[in-house]
Scaffold this motif. Structure first.
Motif, PDB file in Angstrom:
ATOM      1  N   ARG B 150       0.828  -1.200   0.000  1.00  0.00           N
ATOM      2  CA  ARG B 150       0.000   0.000   0.000  1.00  0.00           C
ATOM      3  C   ARG B 150       0.863   1.251   0.000  1.00  0.00           C
ATOM      4  O   ARG B 150       0.528   2.271  -0.586  1.00  0.00           O
ATOM      5  CB  ARG B 150      -0.924   0.009   1.209  1.00  0.00           C
ATOM      6  N   ALA B 151       1.990   1.164   0.690  1.00  0.00           N
ATOM      7  CA  ALA B 151       2.887   2.317   0.709  1.00  0.00           C
ATOM      8  C   ALA B 151       3.553   2.505  -0.653  1.00  0.00           C
ATOM      9  O   ALA B 151       3.685   3.619  -1.148  1.00  0.00           O
ATOM     10  CB  ALA B 151       3.939   2.131   1.792  1.00  0.00           C
ATOM     11  N   LEU B 152       3.931   1.394  -1.287  1.00  0.00           N
ATOM     12  CA  LEU B 152       4.647   1.459  -2.567  1.00  0.00           C
ATOM     13  C   LEU B 152       3.784   1.948  -3.716  1.00  0.00           C
ATOM     14  O   LEU B 152       4.267   2.622  -4.622  1.00  0.00           O
ATOM     15  CB  LEU B 152       5.189   0.075  -2.931  1.00  0.00           C
ATOM     16  N   VAL B 153       2.489   1.595  -3.642  1.00  0.00           N
ATOM     17  CA  VAL B 153       1.613   1.855  -4.792  1.00  0.00           C
ATOM     18  C   VAL B 153       1.544   3.346  -5.134  1.00  0.00           C
ATOM     19  O   VAL B 153       1.189   3.718  -6.230  1.00  0.00           O
ATOM     20  CB  VAL B 153       0.208   1.281  -4.513  1.00  0.00           C
ATOM     21  N   ARG B 154       1.909   4.186  -4.190  1.00  0.00           N
ATOM     22  CA  ARG B 154       1.828   5.617  -4.452  1.00  0.00           C
ATOM     23  C   ARG B 154       3.128   6.187  -4.969  1.00  0.00           C
ATOM     24  O   ARG B 154       3.230   7.389  -5.186  1.00  0.00           O
ATOM     25  CB  ARG B 154       1.444   6.350  -3.174  1.00  0.00           C
ATOM     26  N   GLU B 155       4.120   5.339  -5.163  1.00  0.00           N
ATOM     27  CA  GLU B 155       5.430   5.824  -5.592  1.00  0.00           C
ATOM     28  C   GLU B 155       5.841   7.033  -4.748  1.00  0.00           C
ATOM     29  O   GLU B 155       5.949   8.156  -5.231  1.00  0.00           O
ATOM     30  CB  GLU B 155       5.396   6.210  -7.075  1.00  0.00           C
ATOM     31  N   PRO B 156       6.066   6.772  -3.476  1.00  0.00           N
ATOM     32  CA  PRO B 156       6.313   7.898  -2.573  1.00  0.00           C
ATOM     33  C   PRO B 156       7.678   8.542  -2.765  1.00  0.00           C
ATOM     34  O   PRO B 156       8.592   7.929  -3.290  1.00  0.00           O
ATOM     35  CB  PRO B 156       6.229   7.242  -1.187  1.00  0.00           C
ATOM     36  N   ASN B 157       7.766   9.790  -2.312  1.00  0.00           N
ATOM     37  CA  ASN B 157       9.033  10.496  -2.320  1.00  0.00           C
ATOM     38  C   ASN B 157       9.945   9.972  -1.228  1.00  0.00           C
ATOM     39  O   ASN B 157      11.148   9.852  -1.397  1.00  0.00           O
ATOM     40  CB  ASN B 157       8.810  11.992  -2.073  1.00  0.00           C
ATOM     41  N   VAL B 158       9.328   9.731  -0.085  1.00  0.00           N
ATOM     42  CA  VAL B 158      10.082   9.302   1.082  1.00  0.00           C
ATOM     43  C   VAL B 158       9.343   8.159   1.765  1.00  0.00           C
ATOM     44  O   VAL B 158       8.125   8.193   1.885  1.00  0.00           O
ATOM     45  CB  VAL B 158      10.227  10.456   2.105  1.00  0.00           C
ATOM     46  N   PHE B 159      10.085   7.183   2.221  1.00  0.00           N
ATOM     47  CA  PHE B 159       9.525   6.068   2.948  1.00  0.00           C
ATOM     48  C   PHE B 159       9.882   6.253   4.413  1.00  0.00           C
ATOM     49  O   PHE B 159      11.063   6.383   4.740  1.00  0.00           O
ATOM     50  CB  PHE B 159      10.203   4.779   2.468  1.00  0.00           C
ATOM     51  N   LEU B 160       8.889   6.256   5.284  1.00  0.00           N
ATOM     52  CA  LEU B 160       9.180   6.436   6.705  1.00  0.00           C
ATOM     53  C   LEU B 160       8.847   5.171   7.477  1.00  0.00           C
ATOM     54  O   LEU B 160       7.790   4.599   7.299  1.00  0.00           O
ATOM     55  CB  LEU B 160       8.368   7.612   7.257  1.00  0.00           C
ATOM     56  N   PHE B 161       9.752   4.738   8.313  1.00  0.00           N
ATOM     57  CA  PHE B 161       9.505   3.552   9.126  1.00  0.00           C
ATOM     58  C   PHE B 161       9.536   3.948  10.599  1.00  0.00           C
ATOM     59  O   PHE B 161      10.556   4.433  11.077  1.00  0.00           O
ATOM     60  CB  PHE B 161      10.602   2.511   8.888  1.00  0.00           C
ATOM     61  N   ASP B 162       8.448   3.683  11.313  1.00  0.00           N
ATOM     62  CA  ASP B 162       8.417   4.005  12.734  1.00  0.00           C
ATOM     63  C   ASP B 162       8.551   2.737  13.546  1.00  0.00           C
ATOM     64  O   ASP B 162       7.571   2.091  13.885  1.00  0.00           O
ATOM     65  CB  ASP B 162       7.106   4.717  13.076  1.00  0.00           C
ATOM     66  N   GLU B 163       9.807   2.360  13.867  1.00  0.00           N
ATOM     67  CA  GLU B 163      10.085   1.175  14.676  1.00  0.00           C
ATOM     68  C   GLU B 163       9.258  -0.033  14.250  1.00  0.00           C
ATOM     69  O   GLU B 163       8.586  -0.649  15.069  1.00  0.00           O
ATOM     70  CB  GLU B 163       9.840   1.467  16.156  1.00  0.00           C
ATOM     71  N   ILE B 187      14.103  -0.631  -4.903  1.00  0.00           N
ATOM     72  CA  ILE B 187      13.537   0.663  -5.285  1.00  0.00           C
ATOM     73  C   ILE B 187      14.406   1.768  -4.724  1.00  0.00           C
ATOM     74  O   ILE B 187      14.745   1.804  -3.551  1.00  0.00           O
ATOM     75  CB  ILE B 187      12.082   0.837  -4.804  1.00  0.00           C
ATOM     76  N   LYS B 188      14.782   2.672  -5.569  1.00  0.00           N
ATOM     77  CA  LYS B 188      15.679   3.722  -5.126  1.00  0.00           C
ATOM     78  C   LYS B 188      14.900   4.881  -4.529  1.00  0.00           C
ATOM     79  O   LYS B 188      14.662   5.886  -5.181  1.00  0.00           O
ATOM     80  CB  LYS B 188      16.525   4.219  -6.316  1.00  0.00           C
ATOM     81  N   THR B 189      14.428   4.672  -3.324  1.00  0.00           N
ATOM     82  CA  THR B 189      13.675   5.748  -2.671  1.00  0.00           C
ATOM     83  C   THR B 189      14.355   6.117  -1.369  1.00  0.00           C
ATOM     84  O   THR B 189      14.919   5.267  -0.689  1.00  0.00           O
ATOM     85  CB  THR B 189      12.244   5.295  -2.349  1.00  0.00           C
ATOM     86  N   THR B 190      14.278   7.363  -1.031  1.00  0.00           N
ATOM     87  CA  THR B 190      14.826   7.822   0.239  1.00  0.00           C
ATOM     88  C   THR B 190      14.050   7.180   1.377  1.00  0.00           C
ATOM     89  O   THR B 190      12.831   7.212   1.405  1.00  0.00           O
ATOM     90  CB  THR B 190      14.689   9.360   0.365  1.00  0.00           C
ATOM     91  N   MET B 191      14.769   6.571   2.301  1.00  0.00           N
ATOM     92  CA  MET B 191      14.110   5.914   3.431  1.00  0.00           C
ATOM     93  C   MET B 191      14.641   6.434   4.740  1.00  0.00           C
ATOM     94  O   MET B 191      15.854   6.560   4.930  1.00  0.00           O
ATOM     95  CB  MET B 191      14.339   4.403   3.363  1.00  0.00           C
ATOM     96  N   ILE B 192      13.722   6.738   5.627  1.00  0.00           N
ATOM     97  CA  ILE B 192      14.098   7.213   6.958  1.00  0.00           C
ATOM     98  C   ILE B 192      13.497   6.263   7.982  1.00  0.00           C
ATOM     99  O   ILE B 192      12.307   5.987   7.966  1.00  0.00           O
ATOM    100  CB  ILE B 192      13.607   8.645   7.190  1.00  0.00           C
ATOM    101  N   TYR B 193      14.361   5.750   8.850  1.00  0.00           N
ATOM    102  CA  TYR B 193      13.991   4.640   9.715  1.00  0.00           C
ATOM    103  C   TYR B 193      14.218   5.017  11.178  1.00  0.00           C
ATOM    104  O   TYR B 193      15.337   5.321  11.567  1.00  0.00           O
ATOM    105  CB  TYR B 193      14.881   3.467   9.318  1.00  0.00           C
TER     106      TYR B 193
END
Lengths: 289, 358, 285
Positions: B150-163, B187-193
């Motif tokens: 569901r998160a990927l389907v929007r081709e997001p700018n940034v991926f955020l992971f909260d623990e 997928i080459k997306t910026t990810m913040i974890y």
């Protein structure tokens, strides 16, 4: 300890003793009246078996209308409590100035005793000196006073409104607790997914509360089917018997006509509907455990 | 894939009547394009607040957030096009297909597009076979997959992971960790974890921002953080066990710890600028321990010996100074006397307050 | 892609705020006006009561609270309601709390069946037992007595309150019980010392529920009691109202007095009630 003994140790005498009074209450004190009532419905004054009471009741158009009105009553009543309650709960969930005071005060209709509340609405509805008519006429919205309770076609609905008015606050509180029971993350996820608050409400919030809402709705339907006070106090079943429901019908037969057997029959005939609703409720409850 | 830049971000929470809590103070960070960055720190350090500010769930009290060169502060989360994975799988009461389609439908994407995109993402993540299923019947792993889809389907700018791994059992954790690594590669997306688990951060991230009490203590690559921590907090927080810190006094050309000394003749001039109290930091796995004496070693006693599978963790004590050493399998037992040396190249010297000098 | 849907953050938000406040004001007015109007009616002169334009009375009177208009029998009515409600609530609570505890802890066919019967029982609408109860009480000669009324009120409320207590206690971990058992305490001790204090919110809710239910009850009171001195308030108020010319000022004044006890109780226990309703609602309903 062996398994058996351990189990026994877990259900000591204390538990049986604690539960006993309650069990006595519902077997003896509730089952007896029910049984006696069913018996009375199928019996003449002398005690011989008969189905006359049932037939009298079924053939009486006043009764069939009472039954229909009972159903109309419970359906409209729950719709108001639900609709108004849900909207208000959603509103109360927001942050606004004075929220604490407002939520507490909003429970006022429930805290005011039933009879006075019904009297208040009775007076408000009055065509000659009721505030509602006065306001409507002053604002020029109507020419002649509206016959709220005096019009056989509309009286029932105004009674239902007064009743629903009194119980909406309780529903608001309950629905609000349901809204809070949903973890904040769901609302946030919906926000991130781009859903408007309305869409979130319809597609996420309500489906998650489905069972909760359904159970409360069915319970309300069952409990309201025995409604008596609102009709009796506001119109005594009038004008012209246009607001009689099963409760008032049975009461009238019991105390005014003095035939307890027919009164019993009136109640018993309506029971199947109640039982069906109760079974639906049990099903919903059972799903969880 | 955007570069996320935080400029002078400060945020104050107001709860109840007048209670104000400073969550983060003057944060300046840049997360490069397509990088995997971690926000690491103990509970309450402000990492989650920071993430929520990036997402747009909270608007910062002051400061700016930029996606590439555009300031996103006035934009809603959806407008920023961020995706967020929470601690538990947030799945709506609808089947998997509908769940994945939800964000697309919310912004009125045409049906044909929706179908195509959902199928695409479902294949990528591996949930094509359960599209018609209701999420309540799925196991944890599959649930998380649907969340990712569901998160990927929007081709997001940034991926955020909260623990996201906190609520999983150890096995599930390893599984998800590798899934996330896989995702990162594909997928080459910026990810913040966001996490409080330093091992997670060290394995997954390209860069880690270590936070404490609302500030960024050190922002660097994992190896640099590990080998060259800027202060005691970072040194101790990273690594299992954390870096040892032993306090001593500068006397002549060495730092005296009571029962033993550490020679600092080559840097003693520089040290004198900082006073006389110092702490040395040395990681457990770099300490040389032997049952037989050797050159430059001092005596210590083993107090506790823990076997951890492929290595042994020793609690050693010399005088009133305690520290831990991590060795390959050894036969050092509790109560044994051993000989210890701190190799110079692995020792860091900190001042009394715990800041790195050498 | 947010390009085709670029909205400024402010507009929809402020519009929404305005709608929210408008609704709240509307709703609160709807909920509170009838109450306000009724209570001011207790202090209005007769003419003003029947004049809908008088929303804020300029002339006030206390005559409906004092003799001679205030018939001393009204005090009896309030007293009757008070006695019946308090006793019923007491009995119901004493029966329901231990039962709820037992059902939340004990195992076995007997207890699980009882729980199921419990659910069935509390959903049953009380009106449909009217004739049964009426005839039994008549046969036992308990009409026109406190005992008769209480004998009906108690069974009609025990199932629901027991269920509330049961659900709530079910969520209290049994670890506490077991720890205390190991330490040698009896089940009674556990109930009194630990479980009841922990269950305060729901017990208060149960008390409020029963009290309010009995305080408001009309149907059974109408049928069981017809002696003027023994009427409860609902019935009393009902008798005052008859035909077109009713002493409305008196009715409103009495209503005000009649509202005070539950209002006070409700207000004092407000904190417990909301917690209890919230917790109980999620489980019970």
């Amino acid at each position: 300890m062996s398994e058996e003994k351990f189990e026994k140790a877990r259900t000591p005498f204390f538990f049986y003793a604690s539960v006993l009074p309650a069990v006595l209450v519902f077997t003896v004190l509730l089952l007896f009246p029910l049984a006696y009532e069913i018996y009375a419905a199928f019996v003449t004054r002398e005690g011989t078996f008969t189905i006359e009471n049932i037939l009298t009741v079924i053939k009486d158009p006043l009764y069939t209308w009472s039954l229909i009105r009972m159903i109309i009553y419970i359906v409209i009543d729950i719709s108001i409590k639900f609709g108004l309650g849900l909207i208000t709960a959603a509103a109360f969930k927001q942050e606004f100035f004075g929220r604490g005071v407002v939520t507490a005060l909003a429970l006022a209709p429930w805290a005011v005793p039933l009879i006075p509340a019904l009297f208040a609405w009775y007076m408000l509805y009055n065509p000659d000196f009721g505030v509602i008519n006065y306001a409507l006429q002053s604002l020029g919205l109507v020419k002649a006073p509206v016959m709220f309770l005096n019009d056989p076609n509309t009286a029932l609905y105004w009674i239902i409104w007064a009743h629903a008015w009194r119980y909406t606050p309780m529903w608001t509180t309950m629905l609000l607790s349901g809204l809070y029971a949903i973890p904040e993350e769901y609302y946030e996820s919906a926000k991130i997914d781009g859903a408007t608050p309305f869409r979130t409400f319809i597609k996420i919030t309500i489906p998650m509360l489905k069972r909760f809402l359904l159970m409360n709705a069915v319970l309300s339907l069952i409990w309201t089917s025995g409604e008596f006070a609102s009709v009796w106090v506001m119109t005594r079943g009038g004008p012209g018997n246009s607001t009689q429901i099963v409760g008032t019908y049975a009461y009238w037969y019991l105390l005014f006509i003095g035939n307890s057997n027919v009164a019993a029959a009136a109640l018993v005939v309506a029971l199947p509907i109640i039982i069906v609703l109760m079974l639906i409720f049990m099903r919903l409850v059972g799903g969880r455990r | 894939m955007v570069e996320v830049r935080l400029e002078n971000i400060t945020h104050i929470y107001v709860t109840g009547r007048k209670t104000q809590t400073l969550a983060v103070k003057d944060i300046n960070l840049t997360f490069p394009h397509a990088s995997f960055c971690a926000l690491l720190g103990p509970s309450g350090c402000g990492k989650t607040t920071l993430m929520r500010i990036i997402a747009g769930l909270n608007i910062q009290t002051s400061g700016h957030v930029y996606f590439d060169q555009q300031e996103v502060t006035p934009l809603t989360p959806r407008e920023r096009n961020v995706a967020m994975v929470f601690q538990f799988p947030v799945l709506y009461e609808m089947n998997v297909y509908e769940n994945i389609a939800f964000p697309l439908r919310s912004v009125k994407v045409p049906e044909s597009e929706v179908k195509r995109k959902v199928k695409e993402v479902a294949e990528l993540v591996g949930v094509t076979h359960i599209l018609n299923v209701h999420p309540s019947t799925l196991d944890m792993g599959s649930k998380q997959k649907v969340v990712l889809a569901r998160a990927l389907v929007r081709e997001p700018n940034v991926f955020l992971f909260d623990e996201p791994l906190t609520n999983l059992d150890p096995l599930g954790r390893l599984e998800m960790r590798s899934k996330i690594k896989e995702l990162q590669r594909n997928i080459k997306t910026t990810m913040i974890y966001v996490t409080h688990d330093q091992a997670e951060a060290l394995t997954l991230a390209d860069k880690i921002a270590v936070m404490d009490f609302g500030v960024v203590v050190q922002y660097d690559e994992p190896t640099k953080l590990y080998e060259h921590p800027k202060n005691e907090f970072v040194g101790f927080f990273l690594g299992n066990p954390g870096m040892n810190f032993i306090q001593g006094t500068l006397e002549d050309n060495a730092i005296n710890f009571g029962e033993f000394k550490y020679d600092v003749s080559d840097v003693v001039e520089k040290l004198k600028e900082y006073g006389t109290e110092f702490k040395i930091g040395i990681r457990a796995e770099y300490i040389k321990v032997s049952k037989k004496p050797f050159k430059g070693a001092f005596k210590a006693k083993c107090i506790v010996s823990e076997h951890l599978g492929t290595s042994t963790l020793l609690d050693l004590k010399a005088g009133d100074k305690e520290f831990k050493a991590k060795l390959r399998i050894t036969d050092v037992k509790e109560g044994d006397e051993v000989y210890v040396q701190f190799p110079k190249e692995k020792v860091h010297i900190f001042n009394k307050a715990g800041e790195l000098i050498i | 892609m947010a390009q085709d849907k670029e909205r400024k953050l402010l507009k929809p938000e402020t519009a929404a705020r305005i709608i929210l406040y408008a609704y709240i004001i509307f709703y609160m007015f709807l909920m509170l006006f009838p109450i306000y109007w009724m209570f001011t009616g207790a202090f209005k002169e007769d003419i003003d009561i029947f004049n809908p334009a008088v929303i804020i009375p300029t002339k006030i009177t206390f005559k409906y609270f004092l003799p001679p208009t205030f018939d001393p029998i009204y005090w009896r009515w309030i007293g009757n309601s008070f006695i019946v409600s308090t006793l019923s609530t007491l009995v119901v609570t004493l029966i329901a709390v231990p039962a709820g505890y037992a059902l939340s802890r004990a195992r076995g066919i007997f207890f699980s069946s009882t729980s199921k019967i419990l659910v069935f029982t509390y959903t049953f609408p009380s009106t449909f037992l009217l004739v049964g109860f009426a005839k039994i009480l008549a046969a036992l000669g308990l009409l026109n007595s406190y005992a008769g009324l209480i004998m009906v009120y108690v069974p009609l409320n025990v199932p629901y309150v027991t269920y509330l207590v049961l659900s709530y206690m079910f969520a209290i971990p049994t670890d506490l019980d077991e720890a205390m058992l190991i330490d040698g305490y009896s089940r009674l001790d556990i109930l009194l010392k630990i479980v009841i204090p922990l269950s305060f919110p729901i017990i208060i809710t149960g008390i409020l529920w029963t009290f309010m239910w009995t305080w408001n009850e009309l149907l059974y009171a109408l049928v069981i009691v017809n002696q003027k001195e023994l009427l409860t308030m609902p019935v009393g108020l009902n008798t005052l109202q008859g035909g077109e010319i009713s002493p409305w000022g008196q009715v409103f004044a009495l209503s005000l007095l009649y509202t005070i006890p539950p209002m006070l109780i409700f207000y004092a226990l407000r904190k417990y009630y909301v917690t209890g309703l919230m917790k109980g609602a999620i489980k019970a309903a």
